[in-house]
Every structure is written in C-alpha cells, then in structure tokens.
Write a protein that holds these residues in place. Structure first.
Motif, PDB file in Angstrom:
ATOM      1  N   ASP A 111       8.700  -4.905  27.091  1.00  0.00           N
ATOM      2  CA  ASP A 111       8.801  -3.996  25.902  1.00  0.00           C
ATOM      3  C   ASP A 111      10.302  -4.009  25.211  1.00  0.00           C
ATOM      4  OD1 ASP A 111       6.429  -2.939  25.348  1.00  0.00           O
ATOM      5  OD2 ASP A 111       6.508  -1.093  26.659  1.00  0.00           O
ATOM      6  N   SER A 112      10.956  -4.262  26.067  1.00  0.00           N
ATOM      7  CA  SER A 112      12.546  -4.185  25.721  1.00  0.00           C
ATOM      8  C   SER A 112      12.751  -5.580  25.211  1.00  0.00           C
ATOM      9  CB  SER A 112      13.655  -4.153  27.023  1.00  0.00           C
ATOM     10  OG  SER A 112      13.431  -4.832  27.996  1.00  0.00           O
ATOM     11  N   LEU A 141       5.720  -5.975  16.817  1.00  0.00           N
ATOM     12  CA  LEU A 141       5.945  -4.992  17.824  1.00  0.00           C
ATOM     13  C   LEU A 141       4.473  -4.673  18.354  1.00  0.00           C
ATOM     14  CD1 LEU A 141       8.443  -2.231  16.794  1.00  0.00           C
ATOM     15  CD2 LEU A 141       8.452  -3.825  18.805  1.00  0.00           C
ATOM     16  N   HIS A 175      11.628  -8.859  17.935  1.00  0.00           N
ATOM     17  CA  HIS A 175      11.167  -8.169  16.672  1.00  0.00           C
ATOM     18  C   HIS A 175      12.314  -7.939  15.740  1.00  0.00           C
ATOM     19  CE1 HIS A 175       8.848  -5.805  13.843  1.00  0.00           C
ATOM     20  NE2 HIS A 175       9.710  -4.908  13.938  1.00  0.00           N
ATOM     21  N   GLU A 176      13.423  -7.591  16.100  1.00  0.00           N
ATOM     22  CA  GLU A 176      14.575  -7.239  15.369  1.00  0.00           C
ATOM     23  C   GLU A 176      15.106  -8.756  14.870  1.00  0.00           C
ATOM     24  OE1 GLU A 176      16.971  -4.985  17.791  1.00  0.00           O
ATOM     25  OE2 GLU A 176      15.953  -3.179  17.475  1.00  0.00           O
ATOM     26  N   SER A 225      10.470  -7.423  23.627  1.00  0.00           N
ATOM     27  CA  SER A 225       9.826  -7.587  22.385  1.00  0.00           C
ATOM     28  C   SER A 225      10.630  -6.758  21.381  1.00  0.00           C
ATOM     29  CB  SER A 225       8.276  -6.748  22.657  1.00  0.00           C
ATOM     30  OG  SER A 225       7.745  -6.980  21.560  1.00  0.00           O
ATOM     31  N   LYS A 226      11.019  -5.671  21.691  1.00  0.00           N
ATOM     32  CA  LYS A 226      11.779  -4.711  20.643  1.00  0.00           C
ATOM     33  C   LYS A 226      12.906  -5.841  20.210  1.00  0.00           C
ATOM     34  CE  LYS A 226      14.180  -0.524  19.739  1.00  0.00           C
ATOM     35  NZ  LYS A 226      14.739   0.771  20.466  1.00  0.00           N
TER      36      LYS A 226
END
Length: 231
Positions: free
Chosen positions: A41-42, A56, A48-49, A44-45
């Motif tokens: 998740d970290s 996401l 995504h940015e 991916s975040k």
C-alpha cells in the motif's frame, strides 16, 4: 523490524514446505501478509502520485498467494516461499505493465518492471510492431545513462529472427525483435532491505527509472485483449 519478520517466516516456509506446517502457522502467516500489504500500500500510494498510469488499488488486489500450481511441475512443493505483488494500471494483471515486488530470503529479492509473461503471442506481436515503428524512442529509453546504470532488458529470447521479421535481421532493433517478452530486474540483497532507513522510498526511485520503459510497452499494448478462456 517488518522485513526481518517477513524473511524469518519465508525462510521457515522454505524449510517446512508442507501443508501441515503451513496450517499450523496460520496466525503467523496472517500477520506476515498484513505486514506485506502495508508495504505494498505504501509503494502503491507513492507510485500513484508519481506515475499517472497507476491507480490506487488495495494491496489485497495486487498480491499473489503462496499456493503453487504443481500440476505440470516436477517440484511438488505446495507453496512459494516468496511474497509478490504487481502494481499495475489494471492491478496484478500482467498487462498493462506495472511494477513488481518480489521478496525472498537469501538475496533472491528484486524489483521488476515490464512484461514478465511470455505466453501471449498477440502481446509479442504488438510490441514488435512498436519497436519497428518507434525504434528511436525505444533506444532513447534504454540508452539513457541513468537507466543503463541500473538495468538491462531481459526476457525470453528466440535464437533466430521470428518468422515474418527476417527483413529486419540486419537492423539495430533485430535482437529486440527476438524477445517474446521484455522485463527489467533490480536485484536486492537481504542486507540492503534490512538495513535501509526507508526501503519504500528507495525502491520507488528505482521503479520510476522503469517508468518510461513501462509506458512504451503499455502504449504498444493498448489494443491487447486477454484471450477468452471460456468453453
């Protein structure tokens, strides 16, 4: 430490690769999966940015199970002692291409990008056509000095020119037309991961060096459709 805990479990799974031990350690496995999901998740975040192609998507939809398909394998070990995730434009599907996280003890971990699957002939055809039509753009990516410091293009490669592409046998793109798939790997030692002050941030910087390569492949694969496997 999160990674130390993960590697300890994966090493134990490799030594006890059987269903009885796997079920006996269910609670420990659940904790390891939760830890890995937080890591994904970290990643991916941040991706995504910094990569417009990456949506996401929850980690549970990006990760792969431990179970192995042993039907056609000499190795009948039921589990893969590895944690894997693919952060791509369409989740963990191999196409479009994204970023691959592979954690395995004994210095077998790596970060990956590009197309790992080699069984989709239509994808291979589309990539070859893109290489022919956009040769300069492709070489601009793989000859970039920062890219070359970290990666070489890998993949399953034919020994001879594929049928129908003989006219390009003497071209600068010839060797790349022999590939059935194309991917990148950045190897990681256990020590590099365990001693890193911010492994997620460091890993994402490596991933972003793969971004243009991924985007080139994804542009060529925009018309790809997965085969209909329904009977």
């Amino acid at each position: 430490m999160t990674y130390d805990k993960i590697f300890t479990y994966l090493s134990a799974l490799e030594e006890n690769n059987n269903r009885e031990w796997f079920h006996e350690t269910k609670q420990e496995r659940i904790e390891i999966i939760q830890e890995f999901n937080q890591i994904v998740d970290s990643f991916s975040k941040i991706l995504h940015e910094r990569d417009s192609q990456i949506p996401l998507i929850p980690a549970k939809n990006l990760t792969f199970k431990f179970n192995r398909d042993t039907r056609f394998s000499y190795d009948k070990s039921p589990y893969n002692p590895v944690l894997r995730a693919h952060i791509g434009p369409n989740g963990k599907l191999p196409i479009p291409c994204g970023y691959f996280i592979f954690l395995k003890p004994n210095n077998q971990s790596f970060l990956g990008g590009g197309l790992f699957a080699d069984m989709f002939s239509e994808a291979t055809k589309l990539i070859r056509q893109a290489l022919i039509e956009h040769e300069t753009a492709f070489f601009d990516i793989i000859e970039n000095s920062e890219f070359k410091k970290q990666f070489i293009v890998l993949g399953k490669q034919l020994k001879r020119m594929p049928r129908g592409y003989e006219a390009f046998a003497d071209s600068s793109i010839a060797d790349y037309l022999k590939y059935k798939n194309m991917y990148l790997e950045f190897p990681l030692t256990d020590q590099e991961i365990l001693t890193s002050k911010d492994f997620a941030a460091e890993a994402v910087e490596k991933f972003l060096l793969m971004k243009d390569f991924n985007h080139f492949l994804n542009s060529s694969l925009k018309d790809f459709r997965f085969p209909d496997r329904r009977i």
